[in-house]
Write an enzyme that holds these catalytic residues in place. Structure first.
Site, PDB file in Angstrom:
ATOM      1  N   THR A 119       0.847  -1.229  -0.073  1.00  0.00           N
ATOM      2  CA  THR A 119      -0.031  -0.038   0.054  1.00  0.00           C
ATOM      3  C   THR A 119       0.824   1.258   0.130  1.00  0.00           C
ATOM      4  O   THR A 119       1.759   1.246  -0.517  1.00  0.00           O
ATOM      5  CB  THR A 119      -0.978  -0.074   1.276  1.00  0.00           C
ATOM      6  OG1 THR A 119      -0.329   0.085   2.323  1.00  0.00           O
ATOM      7  CG2 THR A 119      -1.738  -1.582   0.958  1.00  0.00           C
ATOM      8  N   GLU A 137       1.020  -3.236   4.642  1.00  0.00           N
ATOM      9  CA  GLU A 137       0.404  -2.095   4.718  1.00  0.00           C
ATOM     10  C   GLU A 137       1.332  -0.967   4.913  1.00  0.00           C
ATOM     11  O   GLU A 137       2.339  -0.943   5.101  1.00  0.00           O
ATOM     12  CB  GLU A 137      -0.547  -2.475   5.822  1.00  0.00           C
ATOM     13  CG  GLU A 137      -1.843  -2.840   5.473  1.00  0.00           C
ATOM     14  CD  GLU A 137      -2.594  -1.461   4.936  1.00  0.00           C
ATOM     15  OE1 GLU A 137      -2.103  -0.347   4.498  1.00  0.00           O
ATOM     16  OE2 GLU A 137      -3.850  -1.322   5.246  1.00  0.00           O
ATOM     17  N   HIS A 138       0.585   0.112   5.111  1.00  0.00           N
ATOM     18  CA  HIS A 138       1.067   1.554   5.201  1.00  0.00           C
ATOM     19  C   HIS A 138       2.244   1.844   6.250  1.00  0.00           C
ATOM     20  O   HIS A 138       1.971   1.110   7.302  1.00  0.00           O
ATOM     21  CB  HIS A 138      -0.049   2.542   5.418  1.00  0.00           C
ATOM     22  CG  HIS A 138      -0.458   2.301   6.768  1.00  0.00           C
ATOM     23  ND1 HIS A 138      -0.285   2.884   7.894  1.00  0.00           N
ATOM     24  CD2 HIS A 138      -1.834   1.607   7.151  1.00  0.00           C
ATOM     25  CE1 HIS A 138      -0.977   2.589   9.043  1.00  0.00           C
ATOM     26  NE2 HIS A 138      -1.979   1.710   8.592  1.00  0.00           N
ATOM     27  N   ASP A 139       3.141   2.463   5.954  1.00  0.00           N
ATOM     28  CA  ASP A 139       4.275   2.971   6.904  1.00  0.00           C
ATOM     29  C   ASP A 139       5.013   2.043   7.572  1.00  0.00           C
ATOM     30  O   ASP A 139       5.442   2.186   8.602  1.00  0.00           O
ATOM     31  CB  ASP A 139       3.494   3.800   7.959  1.00  0.00           C
ATOM     32  CG  ASP A 139       2.710   5.089   7.475  1.00  0.00           C
ATOM     33  OD1 ASP A 139       3.352   6.035   6.744  1.00  0.00           O
ATOM     34  OD2 ASP A 139       1.617   4.995   7.660  1.00  0.00           O
ATOM     35  N   ASN A 157       2.797   0.229  10.058  1.00  0.00           N
ATOM     36  CA  ASN A 157       3.715   0.604  11.069  1.00  0.00           C
ATOM     37  C   ASN A 157       4.269  -0.472  11.820  1.00  0.00           C
ATOM     38  O   ASN A 157       4.553  -0.510  12.892  1.00  0.00           O
ATOM     39  CB  ASN A 157       3.002   1.599  12.196  1.00  0.00           C
ATOM     40  CG  ASN A 157       2.310   2.702  11.746  1.00  0.00           C
ATOM     41  OD1 ASN A 157       3.336   3.707  11.316  1.00  0.00           O
ATOM     42  ND2 ASN A 157       1.241   3.078  11.731  1.00  0.00           N
TER      43      ASN A 157
END
Ligand code: UDP
Length: 216
Positions: A119, A137-139, A157
């Site tokens: 993402t 996923e993000h970050d 994260n």
């Protein structure tokens, strides 16, 4: 002649070469695609020639490009260093249906298998392997020589350090921006594990919730 090779003619390499073949077919260049393996079990695998590394290097070439398709990250790093010292370039193998959203940076030589999703706002180091149906996923921040078996769910994260191995179907709980969940360097997450907290370096965790494996 542009020489292109998949290093490793075993399970991992046999899944990766057809993806590379498809990439090259649309590139409109003259090339020769083969497997390279130090201990070939046969001279042809799935219709492609298998050469030893030294045989491949001895063939005349305008340029040489390799992808190290061996799941063991320590072997992968060793072969990357060998290839670099011979001036071989690395190329990424990416299935045509990989989804990548915004601000994703990936180092050299990755393998992104079919149905992988990355993402947004992600950093990934060199020679990453993401097997089929894995997602990031993000970050997330992922180091060098990290390996995802099929179906890894890496939520937002999360930081994964160099040489970590995440087993098939593992789920890693999301961290927060100020407190990412960290999978330490060289850690192993067993298949199907549900990781709810950070894993120290060089530690194997299994189960739900994932705990260090009892070595007895
Ligand atoms: N291999 C190699 N050079 C090395 C180490 C391994 O050519 O220094 C080859 C090995 O001969 C084998 C492949 O890499 O064909 C690794 O296969 P394996 O089934 O162990 O792993 P996978 O394909 O699942 O990563």
């Amino acid at each position: 002649m542009k020489r292109v090779a998949i290093f490793g003619a075993s399970g991992c390499g046999r899944g990766v070469l057809p993806l590379a073949r498809k990439q090259l077919e649309v590139s409109n260049q003259e090339y020769k695609l083969v497997f390279v393996d130090d201990q070939p079990s046969s001279s042809v695998v799935n219709g492609h020639q298998v050469l030893t590394y030294s045989e491949w290097l001895s063939q005349p070439a305008s340029s040489r490009h390799i992808n190290i398709a061996i799941a063991n990250s320590v072997i992968r790093e060793k072969l990357v260093e060998r290839s670099m010292s011979d001036g071989v370039q690395f190329f990424e193998v990416r299935a045509s249906n990989v989804v990548e959203l915004d601000d994703v940076k990936i180092g050299d030589g990755a393998i992104l298998c079919p149905f992988v999703t990355l993402t947004s706002n992600i950093r990934i180091g060199k020679h990453f392997h993401a097997n089929i149906y894995s997602y990031v996923e993000h970050d997330c921040v992922i180091g060098d020589y990290v390996t995802f078996a099929p179906g890894v769910k890496c939520n937002g994260n999360i930081h994964i350090e160099d040489h970590a191995y995440i087993g098939s179907g593992a789920v890693i709980k999301q961290g927060t921006p100020d407190r990412p969940l960290v999978i330490g360097r060289g850690a192993v997450v067993g298949m199907g594990a549900v990781v709810t907290k950070s894993v120290p370096p060089n530690t194997t965790v299994v189960g739900n919730p994932a705990r260090p494996m009892n070595k007895s």
